[in-house]
Design a protein around this motif. Sequence first.
Motif, mmCIF file in Angstrom:
data_model
loop_
_atom_site.group_PDB
_atom_site.id
_atom_site.type_symbol
_atom_site.label_atom_id
_atom_site.label_comp_id
_atom_site.label_asym_id
_atom_site.label_seq_id
_atom_site.Cartn_x
_atom_site.Cartn_y
_atom_site.Cartn_z
ATOM 1 N N CYS A 167 39.318 30.229 40.020
ATOM 2 C CA CYS A 167 40.496 30.991 40.412
ATOM 3 C C CYS A 167 41.422 31.187 39.216
ATOM 4 O O CYS A 167 41.393 30.413 38.250
ATOM 5 C CB CYS A 167 41.249 30.275 41.529
ATOM 6 S SG CYS A 167 40.325 30.161 43.088
ATOM 7 N N SER A 168 42.235 32.211 39.301
ATOM 8 C CA SER A 168 43.201 32.486 38.243
ATOM 9 C C SER A 168 44.074 31.268 37.982
ATOM 10 O O SER A 168 44.512 30.575 38.905
ATOM 11 C CB SER A 168 44.079 33.673 38.648
ATOM 12 O OG SER A 168 45.062 33.939 37.675
ATOM 13 N N ASN A 196 44.208 35.753 35.831
ATOM 14 C CA ASN A 196 43.866 37.102 36.281
ATOM 15 C C ASN A 196 45.094 37.700 36.957
ATOM 16 O O ASN A 196 45.488 37.261 38.030
ATOM 17 C CB ASN A 196 42.680 37.048 37.253
ATOM 18 C CG ASN A 196 42.243 38.417 37.714
ATOM 19 O OD1 ASN A 196 42.842 39.436 37.364
ATOM 20 N ND2 ASN A 196 41.192 38.459 38.513
ATOM 21 N N THR A 197 45.698 38.683 36.305
ATOM 22 C CA THR A 197 46.929 39.281 36.834
ATOM 23 C C THR A 197 46.654 40.485 37.719
ATOM 24 O O THR A 197 47.590 41.110 38.207
ATOM 25 C CB THR A 197 47.845 39.708 35.672
ATOM 26 O OG1 THR A 197 47.165 40.667 34.858
ATOM 27 C CG2 THR A 197 48.234 38.511 34.825
ATOM 28 N N THR A 198 45.375 40.800 37.936
ATOM 29 C CA THR A 198 45.025 41.958 38.756
ATOM 30 C C THR A 198 44.734 41.505 40.188
ATOM 31 O O THR A 198 44.776 40.312 40.510
ATOM 32 C CB THR A 198 43.804 42.690 38.183
ATOM 33 O OG1 THR A 198 42.617 41.913 38.440
ATOM 34 C CG2 THR A 198 43.956 42.899 36.680
ATOM 35 N N HIS A 199 44.404 42.466 41.025
ATOM 36 C CA HIS A 199 44.002 42.174 42.398
ATOM 37 C C HIS A 199 42.488 42.240 42.562
ATOM 38 O O HIS A 199 41.988 42.251 43.695
ATOM 39 C CB HIS A 199 44.675 43.147 43.367
ATOM 40 C CG HIS A 199 46.170 43.030 43.408
ATOM 41 N ND1 HIS A 199 46.816 41.844 43.702
ATOM 42 C CD2 HIS A 199 47.154 43.943 43.186
ATOM 43 C CE1 HIS A 199 48.127 42.033 43.654
ATOM 44 N NE2 HIS A 199 48.357 43.298 43.343
ATOM 45 N N GLU A 200 41.755 42.300 41.461
ATOM 46 C CA GLU A 200 40.297 42.354 41.496
ATOM 47 C C GLU A 200 39.727 41.185 40.682
ATOM 48 O O GLU A 200 40.320 40.751 39.699
ATOM 49 C CB GLU A 200 39.789 43.680 40.905
ATOM 50 C CG GLU A 200 40.319 44.928 41.607
ATOM 51 C CD GLU A 200 39.782 45.089 43.007
ATOM 52 O OE1 GLU A 200 38.700 44.520 43.296
ATOM 53 O OE2 GLU A 200 40.430 45.786 43.814
ATOM 54 N N ASP A 201 38.560 40.693 41.113
ATOM 55 C CA ASP A 201 37.880 39.655 40.327
ATOM 56 C C ASP A 201 37.482 40.250 38.976
ATOM 57 O O ASP A 201 37.037 41.395 38.885
ATOM 58 C CB ASP A 201 36.636 39.161 41.064
ATOM 59 C CG ASP A 201 36.976 38.491 42.393
ATOM 60 O OD1 ASP A 201 38.147 38.109 42.567
ATOM 61 O OD2 ASP A 201 36.072 38.384 43.247
ATOM 62 N N GLN A 202 37.642 39.457 37.930
ATOM 63 C CA GLN A 202 37.339 39.915 36.580
ATOM 64 C C GLN A 202 36.230 39.052 35.977
ATOM 65 O O GLN A 202 36.280 37.823 36.044
ATOM 66 C CB GLN A 202 38.588 39.832 35.695
ATOM 67 C CG GLN A 202 39.777 40.623 36.210
ATOM 68 C CD GLN A 202 39.532 42.124 36.127
ATOM 69 O OE1 GLN A 202 38.991 42.610 35.143
ATOM 70 N NE2 GLN A 202 39.928 42.840 37.162
ATOM 71 N N ALA A 218 40.697 36.760 41.564
ATOM 72 C CA ALA A 218 42.092 37.147 41.767
ATOM 73 C C ALA A 218 42.735 36.222 42.808
ATOM 74 O O ALA A 218 42.072 35.749 43.735
ATOM 75 C CB ALA A 218 42.170 38.593 42.243
ATOM 76 N N THR A 272 46.993 37.660 47.966
ATOM 77 C CA THR A 272 48.396 37.736 48.390
ATOM 78 C C THR A 272 48.429 37.888 49.905
ATOM 79 O O THR A 272 47.609 38.590 50.493
ATOM 80 C CB THR A 272 49.115 38.924 47.735
ATOM 81 O OG1 THR A 272 48.444 40.149 48.085
ATOM 82 C CG2 THR A 272 49.123 38.779 46.217
ATOM 83 N N TYR A 324 46.302 41.409 49.533
ATOM 84 C CA TYR A 324 45.107 41.606 48.731
ATOM 85 C C TYR A 324 44.177 40.412 48.919
ATOM 86 O O TYR A 324 44.538 39.280 48.611
ATOM 87 C CB TYR A 324 45.466 41.763 47.254
ATOM 88 C CG TYR A 324 46.203 43.043 46.942
ATOM 89 C CD1 TYR A 324 45.513 44.233 46.719
ATOM 90 C CD2 TYR A 324 47.593 43.052 46.878
ATOM 91 C CE1 TYR A 324 46.196 45.408 46.449
ATOM 92 C CE2 TYR A 324 48.286 44.235 46.602
ATOM 93 C CZ TYR A 324 47.570 45.399 46.384
ATOM 94 O OH TYR A 324 48.241 46.556 46.115
#
Length: 208
Positions: free
Chosen positions: A66-67, A105-111, A136, A139, A162
């Motif tokens: 996780c982020s 990870n500051t996005t809403h998608e897995d990176q 991600a 939320t 999200y």
Amino acid sequence: YDWNFGNGTSLNGTGIGPYSVQWNQAGVQDVTLSVYWNGCTSLPYTQQVEIIATPQVDAGLPVQFCSNDGAAIGIAGNPAFNYAWSPIQGVDDPTSPTANLTLINTTHEDQTIYYYLTVSDQGCTNVDSVPVTVFAIPTAEFSVPEGECFKTNSFDFDAQGYFSSSATFSWDFGTDGFPSTSTDQQPTGVIFNTDGPQQTTLTITDNG
């Protein structure tokens, strides 16, 4: 000119040379040259060539977390070799064969990011890679339903925000809610046994 490269394979070159020669195993190899001129033959002249083994490298198994969490990448290496990670973002020691990695990870998608480990020894290099997936952070949101009369109150809720299809939901409607908890994404028919504002909490867990 009579060249003898032993176990080596001549890739190109003729006569006096130069030659490109490839050996398939490391170690010291003999190269011998004999010269024929006017019917006379020279004594064989031998020099040794050292073939340095390609250093082995292992960036480890794929990791995911996780982020703002982390994981270890790489495996123990040879202390005589030189190592370098790329990119170095989040790596605690970019020159170690094993490193602790922490990423956000500051996005809403897995990176997914590939990290490359390069090893070098006596001018010989090798490289391996490992995929790193940073999940991600989900939320949790929901709309507050309009107020209803106490005697006939029945509320429907809908988890928003999200999150992925594998997310789990934990609703807490307080001690006055019936039911008091739910694991549905869209719980319906929730009744409150007292009037006034009611505290409702939603927690979403995704990818652990």
